[in-house]
Design a protein around this motif. Structure first.
Motif, short mmCIF file in Angstrom:
data_model
loop_
_atom_site.label_atom_id
_atom_site.label_comp_id
_atom_site.label_asym_id
_atom_site.label_seq_id
_atom_site.Cartn_x
_atom_site.Cartn_y
_atom_site.Cartn_z
N LEU A 188 0.83 -1.20 0.00
CA LEU A 188 0.00 0.00 0.00
C LEU A 188 0.87 1.26 0.00
CD1 LEU A 188 -2.89 1.12 0.09
CD2 LEU A 188 -2.73 1.05 2.58
N ALA A 189 1.92 1.27 0.79
CA ALA A 189 2.81 2.44 0.84
C ALA A 189 3.53 2.64 -0.49
CB ALA A 189 3.83 2.28 1.98
N ILE A 190 3.99 1.56 -1.11
CA ILE A 190 4.65 1.67 -2.41
C ILE A 190 3.69 2.27 -3.43
CG2 ILE A 190 5.61 0.37 -4.36
CD1 ILE A 190 6.72 -1.63 -2.22
N LEU A 191 2.49 1.68 -3.53
CA LEU A 191 1.51 2.18 -4.49
C LEU A 191 1.14 3.63 -4.19
CD1 LEU A 191 -0.86 -0.94 -4.67
CD2 LEU A 191 0.88 -0.26 -6.34
N GLY A 192 0.96 3.95 -2.92
CA GLY A 192 0.57 5.31 -2.54
C GLY A 192 1.61 6.35 -2.89
N ILE A 200 8.81 -4.71 -4.67
CA ILE A 200 8.79 -3.98 -5.94
C ILE A 200 8.76 -4.97 -7.10
CG2 ILE A 200 10.20 -2.54 -7.47
CD1 ILE A 200 11.05 -0.99 -4.89
N THR A 201 9.57 -6.01 -7.02
CA THR A 201 9.62 -7.03 -8.07
C THR A 201 8.26 -7.72 -8.22
OG1 THR A 201 11.98 -7.36 -7.75
CG2 THR A 201 10.78 -9.15 -8.83
N ARG A 202 7.62 -8.06 -7.09
CA ARG A 202 6.29 -8.69 -7.14
C ARG A 202 5.27 -7.76 -7.81
NH1 ARG A 202 7.85 -10.33 -2.07
NH2 ARG A 202 6.64 -8.71 -1.03
N LEU A 203 5.32 -6.48 -7.46
CA LEU A 203 4.38 -5.53 -8.04
C LEU A 203 4.63 -5.34 -9.54
CD1 LEU A 203 4.29 -2.90 -5.16
CD2 LEU A 203 2.49 -4.51 -5.81
N GLU A 204 5.89 -5.37 -9.91
CA GLU A 204 6.24 -5.26 -11.33
C GLU A 204 5.73 -6.48 -12.10
OE1 GLU A 204 10.13 -4.05 -13.96
OE2 GLU A 204 10.46 -5.24 -12.14
N ALA A 263 3.28 -8.32 -11.33
CA ALA A 263 1.81 -8.27 -11.34
C ALA A 263 1.28 -7.18 -12.28
CB ALA A 263 1.29 -8.03 -9.92
N GLY A 264 2.18 -6.41 -12.87
CA GLY A 264 1.76 -5.37 -13.81
C GLY A 264 1.29 -4.08 -13.14
N LEU A 321 3.94 3.85 -11.44
CA LEU A 321 2.71 3.06 -11.42
C LEU A 321 2.14 2.91 -12.82
CD1 LEU A 321 0.40 4.09 -8.43
CD2 LEU A 321 1.86 2.10 -8.66
N THR A 322 1.53 1.78 -13.06
CA THR A 322 0.76 1.57 -14.28
C THR A 322 -0.70 1.94 -13.98
OG1 THR A 322 0.22 -0.70 -13.67
CG2 THR A 322 2.26 -0.36 -14.95
N GLY A 323 -1.53 1.92 -14.99
CA GLY A 323 -2.96 2.14 -14.78
C GLY A 323 -3.54 1.09 -13.83
N ALA A 324 -3.07 -0.15 -13.98
CA ALA A 324 -3.53 -1.21 -13.08
C ALA A 324 -3.07 -0.95 -11.65
CB ALA A 324 -3.02 -2.57 -13.56
N GLY A 325 -1.89 -0.38 -11.48
CA GLY A 325 -1.38 -0.04 -10.14
C GLY A 325 -2.23 1.04 -9.49
N ARG A 326 -2.62 2.03 -10.29
CA ARG A 326 -3.49 3.09 -9.76
C ARG A 326 -4.85 2.52 -9.33
NH1 ARG A 326 -2.01 8.24 -10.53
NH2 ARG A 326 -0.07 8.57 -11.65
N ALA A 327 -5.40 1.65 -10.17
CA ALA A 327 -6.69 1.04 -9.84
C ALA A 327 -6.59 0.18 -8.59
CB ALA A 327 -7.18 0.20 -11.03
#
Length: 178
Positions: free
Chosen positions: A4-8, A43-47, A49-50, A70-76
């Motif tokens: 959550l912190a990474i995405l935020g 970070i690698t896991r999030l990458e 996962a797209g 972030l990608t669009g999917a990351g924002r969503a």
């Protein structure tokens, strides 16, 4: 909490790994420091996962820098997680503060208020750090140990302050609804 912190933090702007780590450490502080051994695999896991991607930029020295975005999917995914926090993200104070740090990114005041109402409901449940032999919660008034009494008094004051803030903020969010 780390995801959550990474995405935020990446929601507003791309960051280098070191910048991201500094921001996360600033949020969680000494309570839950983030290590490279936790951050970079996340970070690698999030990458994979797209949800984010890396790009290489020239560094200020000889080494190139990896920039995370972030990608669009990351924002969503961030918005979904903010709107529907896991129960532990409501009950654990540091995890809840991570949610709260980015809750303004959720565009709907009604959904923001719903998250805060969940935290308020959790805080209104009776709890204690200590229980007597019958399983009843120990209060500051009946705790003979001065150190435990201090913990209970501080927790009570903090809880009262948080409940007041939550109530005021929920009221303001509900008043702002169209």
């Amino acid at each position: 909490m780390l995801t959550l912190a990474i995405l935020g933090f990446l929601y507003d702007r791309p960051l280098h790994g070191y910048q991201l780590k500094s921001r996360i450490t600033g949020l969680t502080g000494h309570i839950r420091p983030v290590s490279d051994g936790a951050l970079y695999p996340a970070i690698t896991r999030l990458e994979k996962a797209g949800l984010l991607h890396r790009r290489t930029e020239p560094g200020s020295g000889a080494a190139p820098r990896q920039v995370l975005e972030l990608t669009g999917a990351g924002r969503a995914e961030l918005l979904r997680r903010l709107a529907e926090p896991e129960p532990v993200e409501i009950s654990d104070q540091i995890r809840f503060f991570t949610v709260a740090a980015f809750l303004d990114l959720l565009p709907d005041p009604a959904r923001q208020a719903a998250v805060l109402r969940r935290r308020l409901a959790f805080l209104q449940e009776p709890s204690s750090f200590f229980y007597d032999g019958d399983g009843a919660p120990v209060t500051a008034e009946n705790e003979p140990n001065p150190f435990r009494r201090g913990m209970l008094l501080v927790a009570r004051a903090s809880g009262e302050a948080e409940r007041a803030w939550l109530t005021d903020t929920i009221t303001a969010l509900e008043a702002a609804r169209p």
